[in-house]
Design a protein around this motif. Structure first.
Motif, mmCIF file in Angstrom:
data_model
loop_
_atom_site.group_PDB
_atom_site.id
_atom_site.type_symbol
_atom_site.label_atom_id
_atom_site.label_comp_id
_atom_site.label_asym_id
_atom_site.label_seq_id
_atom_site.Cartn_x
_atom_site.Cartn_y
_atom_site.Cartn_z
ATOM 1 N N ALA A 124 0.836 -1.200 0.000
ATOM 2 C CA ALA A 124 0.000 0.000 0.000
ATOM 3 C C ALA A 124 0.869 1.248 0.000
ATOM 4 O O ALA A 124 0.566 2.244 -0.684
ATOM 5 C CB ALA A 124 -0.926 0.000 1.204
ATOM 6 N N TYR A 125 1.964 1.202 0.780
ATOM 7 C CA TYR A 125 2.858 2.359 0.814
ATOM 8 C C TYR A 125 3.565 2.521 -0.522
ATOM 9 O O TYR A 125 3.753 3.639 -0.994
ATOM 10 C CB TYR A 125 3.875 2.194 1.959
ATOM 11 C CG TYR A 125 4.696 3.424 2.177
ATOM 12 C CD1 TYR A 125 4.215 4.477 2.947
ATOM 13 C CD2 TYR A 125 5.987 3.516 1.619
ATOM 14 C CE1 TYR A 125 4.978 5.617 3.152
ATOM 15 C CE2 TYR A 125 6.755 4.659 1.812
ATOM 16 C CZ TYR A 125 6.227 5.695 2.573
ATOM 17 O OH TYR A 125 6.998 6.835 2.774
ATOM 18 N N ASN A 126 3.977 1.446 -1.128
ATOM 19 C CA ASN A 126 4.618 1.517 -2.444
ATOM 20 C C ASN A 126 3.646 2.073 -3.495
ATOM 21 O O ASN A 126 4.074 2.745 -4.434
ATOM 22 C CB ASN A 126 5.118 0.141 -2.867
ATOM 23 C CG ASN A 126 6.378 -0.258 -2.111
ATOM 24 O OD1 ASN A 126 7.172 0.593 -1.683
ATOM 25 N ND2 ASN A 126 6.563 -1.560 -1.935
ATOM 26 N N TYR A 127 2.362 1.780 -3.330
ATOM 27 C CA TYR A 127 1.380 2.293 -4.297
ATOM 28 C C TYR A 127 1.319 3.813 -4.242
ATOM 29 O O TYR A 127 1.297 4.480 -5.286
ATOM 30 C CB TYR A 127 -0.008 1.695 -4.011
ATOM 31 C CG TYR A 127 -1.086 2.250 -4.925
ATOM 32 C CD1 TYR A 127 -1.229 1.790 -6.231
ATOM 33 C CD2 TYR A 127 -1.945 3.245 -4.458
ATOM 34 C CE1 TYR A 127 -2.214 2.308 -7.061
ATOM 35 C CE2 TYR A 127 -2.943 3.762 -5.284
ATOM 36 C CZ TYR A 127 -3.070 3.292 -6.586
ATOM 37 O OH TYR A 127 -4.041 3.807 -7.420
ATOM 38 N N LEU A 128 1.305 4.360 -3.032
ATOM 39 C CA LEU A 128 1.179 5.805 -2.937
ATOM 40 C C LEU A 128 2.454 6.522 -3.391
ATOM 41 O O LEU A 128 2.390 7.667 -3.839
ATOM 42 C CB LEU A 128 0.800 6.223 -1.506
ATOM 43 C CG LEU A 128 1.843 6.073 -0.398
ATOM 44 C CD1 LEU A 128 2.678 7.348 -0.239
ATOM 45 C CD2 LEU A 128 1.162 5.779 0.942
ATOM 46 N N LYS B 110 6.262 3.244 -6.256
ATOM 47 C CA LYS B 110 7.477 2.443 -6.282
ATOM 48 C C LYS B 110 7.150 1.009 -5.881
ATOM 49 O O LYS B 110 6.015 0.679 -5.532
ATOM 50 C CB LYS B 110 8.522 3.036 -5.334
ATOM 51 C CG LYS B 110 8.947 4.461 -5.704
ATOM 52 C CD LYS B 110 9.942 5.003 -4.685
ATOM 53 C CE LYS B 110 10.346 6.436 -5.021
ATOM 54 N NZ LYS B 110 11.291 7.002 -4.042
ATOM 55 N N SER B 111 8.209 0.174 -5.899
ATOM 56 C CA SER B 111 8.045 -1.223 -5.482
ATOM 57 C C SER B 111 9.248 -1.620 -4.612
ATOM 58 O O SER B 111 9.922 -2.625 -4.847
ATOM 59 C CB SER B 111 7.951 -2.143 -6.704
ATOM 60 O OG SER B 111 6.805 -1.841 -7.456
ATOM 61 N N ASN B 112 9.498 -0.834 -3.614
ATOM 62 C CA ASN B 112 10.641 -1.101 -2.739
ATOM 63 C C ASN B 112 10.280 -2.160 -1.702
ATOM 64 O O ASN B 112 9.164 -2.186 -1.181
ATOM 65 C CB ASN B 112 11.098 0.164 -2.020
ATOM 66 C CG ASN B 112 11.632 1.196 -3.001
ATOM 67 O OD1 ASN B 112 12.161 0.849 -4.072
ATOM 68 N ND2 ASN B 112 11.504 2.466 -2.640
ATOM 69 N N ILE B 113 11.259 -2.981 -1.425
ATOM 70 C CA ILE B 113 11.057 -3.979 -0.383
ATOM 71 C C ILE B 113 11.471 -3.403 0.985
ATOM 72 O O ILE B 113 10.791 -3.632 1.982
ATOM 73 C CB ILE B 113 11.872 -5.247 -0.706
ATOM 74 C CG1 ILE B 113 11.377 -5.870 -2.028
ATOM 75 C CG2 ILE B 113 11.775 -6.251 0.437
ATOM 76 C CD1 ILE B 113 12.174 -7.087 -2.443
ATOM 77 N N LYS B 114 12.530 -2.660 0.934
ATOM 78 C CA LYS B 114 13.047 -2.090 2.189
ATOM 79 C C LYS B 114 12.504 -0.676 2.351
ATOM 80 O O LYS B 114 12.804 0.202 1.543
ATOM 81 C CB LYS B 114 14.564 -2.076 2.183
ATOM 82 C CG LYS B 114 15.191 -3.466 2.082
ATOM 83 C CD LYS B 114 16.705 -3.384 2.031
ATOM 84 C CE LYS B 114 17.344 -4.765 1.915
ATOM 85 N NZ LYS B 114 18.831 -4.705 1.878
ATOM 86 N N ILE B 115 11.716 -0.443 3.377
ATOM 87 C CA ILE B 115 11.131 0.867 3.649
ATOM 88 C C ILE B 115 11.509 1.238 5.100
ATOM 89 O O ILE B 115 11.259 0.467 6.045
ATOM 90 C CB ILE B 115 9.608 0.863 3.486
ATOM 91 C CG1 ILE B 115 9.228 0.397 2.069
ATOM 92 C CG2 ILE B 115 9.048 2.255 3.768
ATOM 93 C CD1 ILE B 115 7.753 0.230 1.871
ATOM 94 N N GLY B 116 12.097 2.433 5.256
ATOM 95 C CA GLY B 116 12.521 2.872 6.602
ATOM 96 C C GLY B 116 11.336 3.266 7.468
ATOM 97 O O GLY B 116 10.307 3.758 6.975
#
Length: 573
Positions: A483-487, A490-496
């Protein structure tokens, strides 16, 4: 009997007839030089030409068995000279010898004719003023009808015989119906009987001229019939030939690989050989439907032609058309994989249609309400893309010359059709969701986080368990990276953690409870089925231990932390 009642006939007049033996009307010459009907001898002012009559001479003996000449058939018309008519001999009865008759004014026993006493000796029986007035002897009921004047007498009907010295006319009777003669009713001359026309004085020559005229009309009628017959035979032959060609002949087909002109033909989903052939024929690619169907059946892979848009050439042989459609390079289709976001779909459409980047996205946002969305998919707050979740994963024809809005409408219609196969409103209520829109949103989250069909059902249970009001482990927060990648796009796996906690976007499930405002992608059939039928094993957590292909699930926080450690070890964190 004869016309004037003088000679021996088959039926003599009644003996009591006052004119028995009468020599006739004024057409006979008076005996002994007297004027007829008692008047002085006068010069005739208007004479009617009489036929020469056969005279009986008293000196000659009469043969009772010999044929007697009869008086010629004649008809007197006022003001016209009589035309000679051909007489016909009649055979006397052989069993009746001529009996001598004796009466006043008739023939005596010696065969000599006595003078008739007209003037003053016998009254005029017809009261016509020529002689003295007398009683009408024909006025009684017992009397025979009076004889008719010569101008009104009817000639006895006799059969036609050939002319003397001639032969029978072997010419067949001509048709006189207007259909064969070509004449209107006004031109016909058959209002009177044939004998009456012949006796009007026209003679044989006039009748022959009439036959000549009818011959021409009959010839035209025969020509018309011949033409009609020829047309009928030709029509039957054409129908028969056409039937043979359709049933047994080869189907019409072009030759070669076609012309230089190319066309794009869109083949819908589920189209069979006949439907594809019809579309190709309408576009001018093949010459006939049957030719394409035959070529498709002859090719071992002909039945594998898929839906999509194909770039083909006009005037191709059916076999070459099938071969080219089996070549992937001719297929101008956009295949939308499950889970793809709308942003990816918009970019693909722009590329295939040769449009500037962002053109399709702008049209989608401006015309979303006219794309065919169902009512339950409209009017939701904080939705980034109203069409998200409605560009259904499938294959769509996309080729240059097409409009972006037309392509988008096909995708939305396909999604509405698939979603309409089930009563999503009822199913959403069973799952404690607020209508079909939230159900599609759950399916999109399942599609984004799951990897296999089994993962989808477990992932759906995780969503429903975290949404429960009694969830104290995550406090109704989904905490989905997808959901965060959608906003962020992006398509990150690692999110701080600091990044996540500082982002206030409604699609940040780490920050806000509940579902995202709308779908985050386009779910497929399996993801939607999993959202409708989740597992009931108590799954609450999941971790993609390999980062991409493997997902493991946990029911407690302790199990989740153990899986998280494995993930950090593999990723080098």
């Amino acid at each position: 009997m004869t016309e004037y009642g003088r000679g021996a006939g088959s039926e003599p007049w009644h003996p009591e007839d006052p004119l028995y033996g009468d020599q006739g009307w004024g057409a006979q010459q008076a005996a002994s030089g007297q004027a007829p009907y008692g008047g002085p001898e006068q010069q005739p002012q208007q004479q009617y030409q009489q036929h020469p009559q056969q005279q009986y001479y008293p000196q000659q003996p009469q043969d009772p068995y010999a044929p007697q000449p009869q008086y010629a058939e004649q008809q007197v018309q006022q003001g016209y000279a009589e035309q000679p008519q051909q007489g016909y001999p009649q055979q006397q009865y052989a069993a009746q010898p001529a009996q001598p008759q004796q009466y006043n004014g008739g023939w005596d026993t010696t065969g000599q004719q006595a003078a008739m006493p007209y003037a003053g000796q016998q009254p005029d029986p017809y009261n016509n003023g020529y002689a003295g007035e007398g009683n009408d002897l024909y006025g009684t009921p017992e009397a025979y009808p009076p004889p008719q004047p010569p101008g009104q007498r009817q000639a006895p009907a006799v059969p036609e015989v050939p002319e003397q010295g001639g032969e029978w006319d072997a010419e067949p009777q001509e048709e006189n119906h207007p259909f064969f003669t070509g004449a209107d009713d006004g031109e016909r001359e058959d209002d009177e009987p044939r004998e009456s026309r012949r006796s009007k004085g026209g003679g044989g020559g006039r009748d022959r001229r009439g036959k000549t005229k009818k011959k021409g009309k009959s010839g035209r009628a025969c020509l018309v019939l011949a033409v009609i017959f020829a047309v009928g035979v030709g029509g039957v032959g054409y129908v028969g030939y056409d039937f043979y060609q359709k049933k047994f002949g080869a189907a019409p087909d072009y030759a070669g690989e076609g012309t230089g002109e190319t066309v794009t033909v869109e083949i819908p989903t589920g189209a069979g050989g006949s439907e594809i052939g019809q579309l190709l024929k309408q576009a001018g690619v093949v010459k006939s439907i049957d030719a394409f169907v035959q070529a498709q059946n002859d090719d071992p892979k002909g039945k594998t032609i898929q839906a999509g848009a194909y770039t083909l050439k006009k005037g191709m042989s059916a076999a070459n058309a099938v071969k080219l459609m089996l070549n992937p390079t001719s297929r101008n289709s956009l295949i939308i994989p499950e889970g793809k976001r709308n942003s990816w779909v918009y970019g693909e459409i722009d590329t295939r249609l040769g449009l500037p980047a962002g053109t399709t996205k702008d049209i989608a946002l401006k015309k979303a309400d006219s794309m065919g969305l169902p009512d339950w998919a409209k009017g939701h707050k904080n939705v980034k893309d109203p069409l998200e979740g409605f560009l259904y994963p499938a294959s769509y024809p996309v080729a240059k010359g097409m409009k972006p809005e037309d392509v988008l409408k096909k995708m939305v219609n396909r999604a509405s059709s698939e979603y309409g196969k089930q009563d999503l409103a009822v199913e959403a209520k069973k799952l404690h969701l607020d209508g079909p829109w939230q159900l599609i949103t759950v399916a999109s989250l399942v599609q984004a986080e799951g990897k296999t069909h089994d993962d989808f059902r477990k992932m759906a249970e995780v969503v429903y368990n975290r949404l429960k009001p009694d969830n104290t482990q995550t406090n109704q927060k989904l905490q989905f990276d997808s959901a965060y990648n959608y906003l962020t796009g992006k398509s990150n796996i690692k999110i701080g953690l600091s990044e996540i906690n500082n982002n206030q976007d409604p699609y940040n499930t780490y920050k806000w409870r509940g579902l995202t405002p709308g779908p985050i992608g386009n779910p497929g059939t399996e993801a939607l089925a999993a959202a409708l039928d989740p597992t009931k094993d108590g799954w609450m957590y999941f971790v993609a231990t390999d980062g991409q292909h493997k997902t493991e699930f946990a029911k407690t926080l302790a199990e989740f932390n153990k899986l998280k450690e494995e993930f950090n070890a593999q990723s080098g964190q």
